[in-house]
Design a protein around this motif. Sequence first.
Motif, short mmCIF file in Angstrom:
data_model
loop_
_atom_site.label_atom_id
_atom_site.label_comp_id
_atom_site.label_asym_id
_atom_site.label_seq_id
_atom_site.Cartn_x
_atom_site.Cartn_y
_atom_site.Cartn_z
N GLN A 163 2.81 -23.83 30.33
CA GLN A 163 1.84 -23.55 31.39
C GLN A 163 0.92 -22.43 30.91
N ARG A 164 -0.24 -22.78 30.39
CA ARG A 164 -1.13 -21.82 29.75
C ARG A 164 -1.87 -20.96 30.78
N HIS A 165 -1.84 -19.67 30.52
CA HIS A 165 -2.56 -18.71 31.33
C HIS A 165 -3.05 -17.60 30.41
N PRO A 166 -4.05 -16.83 30.83
CA PRO A 166 -4.58 -15.78 29.94
C PRO A 166 -3.55 -14.73 29.54
N PHE A 167 -2.70 -14.32 30.49
CA PHE A 167 -1.78 -13.21 30.23
C PHE A 167 -0.34 -13.62 30.54
N LEU A 168 0.56 -13.38 29.60
CA LEU A 168 1.99 -13.55 29.84
C LEU A 168 2.67 -12.24 29.47
N LEU A 169 3.37 -11.62 30.42
CA LEU A 169 4.05 -10.35 30.22
C LEU A 169 5.54 -10.59 30.09
N LEU A 170 6.19 -9.87 29.19
CA LEU A 170 7.65 -9.90 29.13
C LEU A 170 8.17 -8.87 30.13
N GLY A 171 9.09 -9.30 30.97
CA GLY A 171 9.66 -8.41 31.98
C GLY A 171 11.17 -8.38 31.90
N THR A 172 11.75 -7.28 32.37
CA THR A 172 13.20 -7.17 32.51
C THR A 172 13.47 -6.40 33.79
#
Length: 425
Positions: free
Chosen positions: A133-142
């Motif tokens: 699912q392509r989007h401009p921003f992907l952040l890694l979260g925990t």
Amino acid sequence: MLKAVILIGGPQKGTRFRPLSFEVPKPLFPVAGVPMIQHHIEACAQVPGMQEILLIGFYQPDEALTQFLEAAQQEFNLPVRYLQEFTPLGTGGGLYHFRDQILAGAPEAFFVLNADVCSDFPLSAMLDAHRLQRHPFLLLGTTANRTQSLNYGCIVENPQTHEVLHYVEKPSTFISDIINCGIYLFSPEALKPLRDVFQRNQQDGQLCLALGEESPGSWPGAGTIRLEQDVFSALAGQGQIYVHLTDGIWSQIKSAGSALYASRLYLGRYQITHPERLARHTAGGPRIRGNVYIHPTAKVAPSAVLGPNVSIGKGVTIGEGVRLRESIVLHGATLQEHTCVLHSIVGWGSTVGRWARVEGTPNDPNPNDPRARMDSESLFKDGKLLPAITILGCRVRIPAEVLILNSIVLPHKELSRSFTNQIIL
């Protein structure tokens, strides 16, 4: 085709890392036996389709950095280049300033990693999520506990779609237990919002000048862009930013104590990723307990007891009967016979005399709280040095039979007695 960008900052940052950052740029400080950012580069190099790794910061390209870049290119067979900012540009300003170099060759996407984080870097999983699912921003979260989450960027997500609905950097009240790991995957179109911030900053600067409000240092400049406040907070809830959650290892490396904790995490990770880096107990060799890294050039007496969580650097000498635990011993240091070093970092070329004891106090995350994170608190409270790991700076000499406890010894000091809870200037 993919690229990676590692944000390494610059010399006026990392004040909590002193005196260790006096001798080497913080991103090159050895953690678990290799420079801090080598862990990032190794992870990026393993991603299929990775074509180039760019380092962005405002360190002067000195001999240490140049040698590291040359060695990294040879080891990983990838272009690894350093792009020096003309002035500190924030976490997003360098990305926009060097956009042509980042987008050269038309990469499908590019990773952005902060240098001062320790992680198992689930980059392939992030790439799979991005391609699904392509989007401009992907952040890694925990996740973090409620109290510690206030020290990070907090993310409110849609649990079904993982869209970031709200983002607040270091909120004053509890927002969410999902925190920003400082590891991202951006599409090329992610640079458009950075352009909008740049143009808005230009307009603000021109307005300040027109009103006669400009004074030296009062305006950071159009090129300064903060990803977290200027981009993530502004675009949250607009269908452009998504989060990929991980339960793997992660910690910030803001202080010497957190570097020692990160070394422990990476040494444990070596069991899977680099078992060849871990020392093994052999007949006639030192006693190894837990995860220990010993540089091939180090000389370790067979009666020494090392570990758990010990890293020994290049050219180190460890004498007979030495006990070493939860510590980093840096290049060229000497621990003479029967010394005891616990929860400490021994600086480059330092010497610890016979029967001396160098000990610190760990400030590890609460082991009973699975969401606890490493605190990078101030060294002082009410004018007093708080108990923490002991740090010996470069070329410090500790005499025989003395105790150095919970102290920081600045470089080139030759001590004559014991110290407790002090900064030794």
